[in-house]
Design an enzyme around this catalytic site. Structure first.
Site: not given
Ligand SMILES: *Cc1c(COP(=O)(O)O)cnc(C)c1O
Length: 380
Positions: A46, A98, A170, A195
């Site tokens: 961890r 998101y 982000d 992603k």
């Molecule tokens: C999918 C997404 C998240 C969240 O990520 P997870 O891996 O699904 O927890 C945060 N910000 C954006 C822009 C996203 O597309």
């Protein structure tokens, strides 16, 4: 080294033990100590794992930060970040986020007395007005999910710092292959590595990269304290995805451009949101801030929900599914899927109506994707 070389070599030396060119997957939760607290830097997975460590230093390098941290998901990274802000903190966040990010902001607002104000950070005037008062955190997606609005990160970082805030971007949609928020002034970059960085729709992951060591150390403490860390196998798969990020992003963009040409001006389509089109209201900012417009195209169909259902039934190559950024093309209906947790009034107030469809353009042949979308629009 230039970016595409760094994707493969930065912070990824051959395995010091064996010379293996790929980072080994260290499946061990714990590490032998020769005497209490005498060890080789790893104590418990961890707190740190050698596979994850290579991913983390690679992420820091690619995002031009000092400290990289990997998480079990994008929201795992975001939840850990929010632990930095006690009750009474003032947060200024973008208004197109998101859905899961919005949901957790709302939870902290209701449950813990954190003040969260949602502002269209894409409008410099609105950002400046909100940041006249002191703030603790400015949180921006750029491009936003799902409407691909852009935030002028350099300006917002300057305004945020003047208000005393930590500025977080982000960068999931642009990826470091197309945008470097830390170089534009952000303090922390957040990713859903699920992603484009993972890129193959086979893992969940998240990341935080801090520009300064001090902020990074605080986040590293929270990463261990909260424990939302990725497995060694998932860490390996993100590293493997990163190796092909450069070629994949070019292919995603070729697909997105082909799709954008089909939808742009089509009679069934009310609005196209794609920063690579001259008609995008922030096309000039996109050219300045990003080295390419990315692989997501969002459209608003004239006929609302009924038109969307006909469109979705007509698609053969695009798969209806949540998520984005994988090699395969995916289509999402935000109002009923990824953004269903946002109440209708709030959603519609900033443009996520029932007609909105988000297309994640994969790396199939762009002509097949264009044909697919053209045929499906024909049924609307
Ligand atoms: C999918 C997404 C998240 C969240 O990520 P997870 O891996 O699904 O927890 C945060 N910000 C954006 C822009 C996203 O597309």
């Amino acid at each position: 080294m230039r970016f595409n070389t760094r994707l493969i070599h930065a912070q990824q030396p051959a395995d010091p033990l064996t010379g293996a060119v790929n980072t080994p997957i260290y499946l061990s939760s714990t590490y032998r100590q020769s005497a209490p607290n005498r060890h080789r830097g790893y104590v418990y997975s961890r707190s740190g794992n050698p596979t994850r460590a290579v991913l983390e230093s690679t992420l820091a390098d690619l995002e031009s930060g000092r400290v990289g941290l990997a998480f079990s998901s994008g929201l795992g990274a975001f939840a850990t970040l929010l632990e930095m802000f006690p009750s009474g903190s003032r947060i200024v966040a973008g208004d197109d986020l998101y859905g899961g990010t919005w949901r957790l902001f709302e939870h902290h607002r209701r449950q813990f007395g954190v003040r969260v104000e949602y502002v269209d950070l894409g409008r410099p005037g609105a950002a400046a007005a909100a940041l006249k008062e002191p703030a603790d955190l400015v949180y921006a997606e750029s491009p936003t999910n799902p409407l691909l609005k852009l935030v002028d990160l350099r300006t917002v970082a300057r305004l945020g710092h003047a208000a005393g805030a930590l500025v977080v971007a982000d960068n999931t949609f642009a990826t470091p292959a197309r945008q470097h928020p830390i170089e534009l002034g952000a303090d922390i970059v957040l990713h859903s590595t699920t992603k484009f960085l993972g890129g193959h729709s086979d893992i969940l992951g998240g990341a935080l990269v801090a520009r300064e060591r001090k902020v990074g150390e605080r986040l590293a403490w929270l990463q261990n304290a909260v424990g939302a860390v990725p497995s060694p196998v998932d860490s390996f798969l993100v590293l493997r995805g990163i190796h092909t990020l450069g070629v994949r992003m070019s292919a995603h963009e070729a697909s997105a451009r082909a799709v954008a040409e089909v939808v742009d001006g089509h009679r069934a389509v009310r609005t196209v949101h794609y920063p690579g089109l001259r008609s995008h209201p922030q096309y000039v900012l996109a050219r300045r801030q990003m080295s390419g417009p990315g692989g997501i195209v969002t459209i608003d169909l004239r006929g609302g929900g009924a038109a969307v259902r006909r469109f979705l039934r007509g698609l053969k190559v695009f798969t209806l599914a949540e998520s984005l950024g994988g090699v395969e093309s995916l289509v999402d209906h935000p109002a009923s899927m990824t953004h269903a947790s946002v109440p209708r009034a709030e959603r519609e107030a900033h443009g996520v109506t029932d007609g909105v469809v988000r297309l994640s353009c994969g790396i199939e042949d762009p002509a097949d994707l264009a044909d697919d979308v053209r045929a499906a629009l024909g049924r609307v």
